[in-house]
Every structure is written in C-alpha cells, then in structure tokens.
Design a protein around this motif. Structure first.
Motif, PDB file in Angstrom:
ATOM      1  N   LYS A   1       0.906  -1.127  -0.008  1.00 30.62           N
ATOM      2  CA  LYS A   1       0.186   0.120  -0.021  1.00 30.62           C
ATOM      3  C   LYS A   1       0.831   1.189   0.032  1.00 30.62           C
ATOM      4  O   LYS A   1       0.553   2.106  -0.903  1.00 30.62           O
TER       5      LYS A   1
ATOM      6  N   GLU B   1       2.435   1.782  -3.405  1.00 27.82           N
ATOM      7  CA  GLU B   1       1.425   2.371  -4.206  1.00 27.82           C
ATOM      8  C   GLU B   1       1.137   3.729  -4.091  1.00 27.82           C
ATOM      9  O   GLU B   1       0.880   4.503  -4.791  1.00 27.82           O
ATOM     10  N   GLU B   2       1.039   4.042  -2.933  1.00 24.50           N
ATOM     11  CA  GLU B   2       0.966   5.645  -2.570  1.00 24.50           C
ATOM     12  C   GLU B   2       2.261   6.341  -2.960  1.00 24.50           C
ATOM     13  O   GLU B   2       2.038   7.758  -3.696  1.00 24.50           O
TER      14      GLU B   2
ATOM     15  N   VAL C   1       4.034   5.658  -5.572  1.00 22.55           N
ATOM     16  CA  VAL C   1       3.883   5.697  -7.187  1.00 22.55           C
ATOM     17  C   VAL C   1       2.866   6.715  -7.662  1.00 22.55           C
ATOM     18  O   VAL C   1       3.008   7.437  -8.271  1.00 22.55           O
ATOM     19  N   GLU C   2       1.820   6.894  -6.667  1.00 19.32           N
ATOM     20  CA  GLU C   2       0.482   7.800  -6.889  1.00 19.32           C
ATOM     21  C   GLU C   2       1.348   9.339  -6.930  1.00 19.32           C
ATOM     22  O   GLU C   2       0.928  10.201  -7.715  1.00 19.32           O
ATOM     23  N   ALA C   3       1.950   9.299  -5.932  1.00 13.76           N
ATOM     24  CA  ALA C   3       2.532  10.915  -5.363  1.00 13.76           C
ATOM     25  C   ALA C   3       3.596  11.356  -6.290  1.00 13.76           C
ATOM     26  O   ALA C   3       3.811  12.267  -6.995  1.00 13.76           O
TER      27      ALA C   3
ATOM     28  N   ASN D   1       3.662  10.478  -9.301  1.00 12.32           N
ATOM     29  CA  ASN D   1       2.785  10.512 -10.824  1.00 12.32           C
ATOM     30  C   ASN D   1       2.199  11.959 -10.891  1.00 12.32           C
ATOM     31  O   ASN D   1       1.742  12.527 -11.839  1.00 12.32           O
ATOM     32  N   GLN D   2       2.390  12.560  -9.664  1.00 12.87           N
ATOM     33  CA  GLN D   2       1.744  13.984  -9.439  1.00 12.87           C
ATOM     34  C   GLN D   2       2.562  15.045 -10.214  1.00 12.87           C
ATOM     35  O   GLN D   2       2.158  16.101 -10.098  1.00 12.87           O
TER      36      GLN D   2
ATOM     37  N   ASP E   1       2.530  15.161  -0.506  1.00 10.74           N
ATOM     38  CA  ASP E   1       2.206  13.730  -0.729  1.00 10.74           C
ATOM     39  C   ASP E   1       3.354  12.749  -0.765  1.00 10.74           C
ATOM     40  O   ASP E   1       3.537  11.737  -0.120  1.00 10.74           O
ATOM     41  N   TYR E   2       4.277  13.127  -1.797  1.00  6.35           N
ATOM     42  CA  TYR E   2       5.407  12.387  -1.792  1.00  6.35           C
ATOM     43  C   TYR E   2       6.387  12.117  -0.755  1.00  6.35           C
ATOM     44  O   TYR E   2       6.552  11.133  -0.287  1.00  6.35           O
TER      45      TYR E   2
END
Length: 154
Positions: free
Chosen positions: A29, A32-33, A35-37, A39-40, A48-49
């Motif tokens: 998890k 995943e967080e 990777v999402e951060a 991608n921002q 967030d990163y």
C-alpha cells in the motif's frame, strides 16, 4: 555484545503476525501511495510524495526491527517454580493500599503495563526476582519506595 531479546511464545507469535501484516498489506500500500504521489509531477514541492517517503521509511524500519527481534529472540518458557523467574505470573498485594496486582515477568521488548506484562528490568521485577510466596519485598521506585507481598506464583 547485542542485548538479548527475550520473548514469550505469545510475544514471538504477535511479532510474526505484525511482520506478515507489514510485508503483505502495509508495504504494498505504501509503495502504491509512493507511485501515485510520484505521478503528480514535481517532486520538490510534493507534500504527498514526502509523506509517502516518510511512511515508507517508518514501515521499513519496523520490518527490520521485527525481523531482527524474531531472528535473535530467546523464548521464555512458562515454568512453574516456587520462586519468581522470567515468565512467572505473580499476584502481588501492595501493602500501602492493600490493592492486588497481577503481573507477568517478561523481557523488556514485550513489556506492556496495560496488559500486566512487566519488564524483568523494572524496579518491581528486580525486587521480587527469586522471591517466594509470602515474601514481603521493598521496591525502590523512582518516586518513593513501597512494599509488596507475593501472594501467588504461577
């Protein structure tokens, strides 16, 4: 020399369960967080990163701690003896208040006063160590000394 890591059978099982949870659920998890951060976009001002990286560091540190604990653990066997030892369940009576207190003597890693698990390094455990039922013992605490009577040992 590394300090011994003393755990009960229950303590080692709880550590294994937490490790499995961190490896199987939390770590994926957090990745995943991350990777999402990522991608921002711009990572230099991405809160967030930064938060995800911090969480990743915390999780990885706890995983290493648990792996080390499990690898180096010395299991405390539940033994029935006439005197207080590691793994003993002891019923005490506080002589100043007459309050009864049940404790289990465990290693410092597993100590949890809310569960009644006290460290073998605590003042009360040191005071009752090797004592027998009926003994009255003075506990040298940080605040002020007090006395306890050993009512039962299991």
């Amino acid at each position: 020399m590394a300090k011994e890591i003393l755990l009960t059978h229950q303590g080692i099982e709880e550590a294994k369960i937490e490790l499995k949870y961190l490896l199987d659920e939390v770590r994926p998890k957090v990745i995943e967080e991350l990777v999402e951060a990522r991608n921002q976009g711009d990572l230099s001002e991405n809160a967030d990163y930064d938060a995800a990286r911090k969480r990743q560091a915390e999780v990885e540190a706890r995983i290493k701690e648990l792996e080390n604990m499990i690898d180096k653990a010395i299991i405390i066997e539940d033994v029935e003896t006439d005197n207080v030892q590691l793994g003993s369940k002891v019923e005490l009576q506080m002589l100043n208040t007459k309050e009864k207190l049940g404790v289990k003597i465990v290693g410092s890693t597993e100590a949890d006063p809310f569960k009644g698990y006290i460290s073998n390094e605590s003042p009360i455990a040191k005071a009752i160590w090797n004592k027998k039922v009926g003994d009255i013992v003075d506990v040298k605490s940080v605040d002020k000394p007090y006395s306890v009577k050993i009512l039962d040992i299991k």
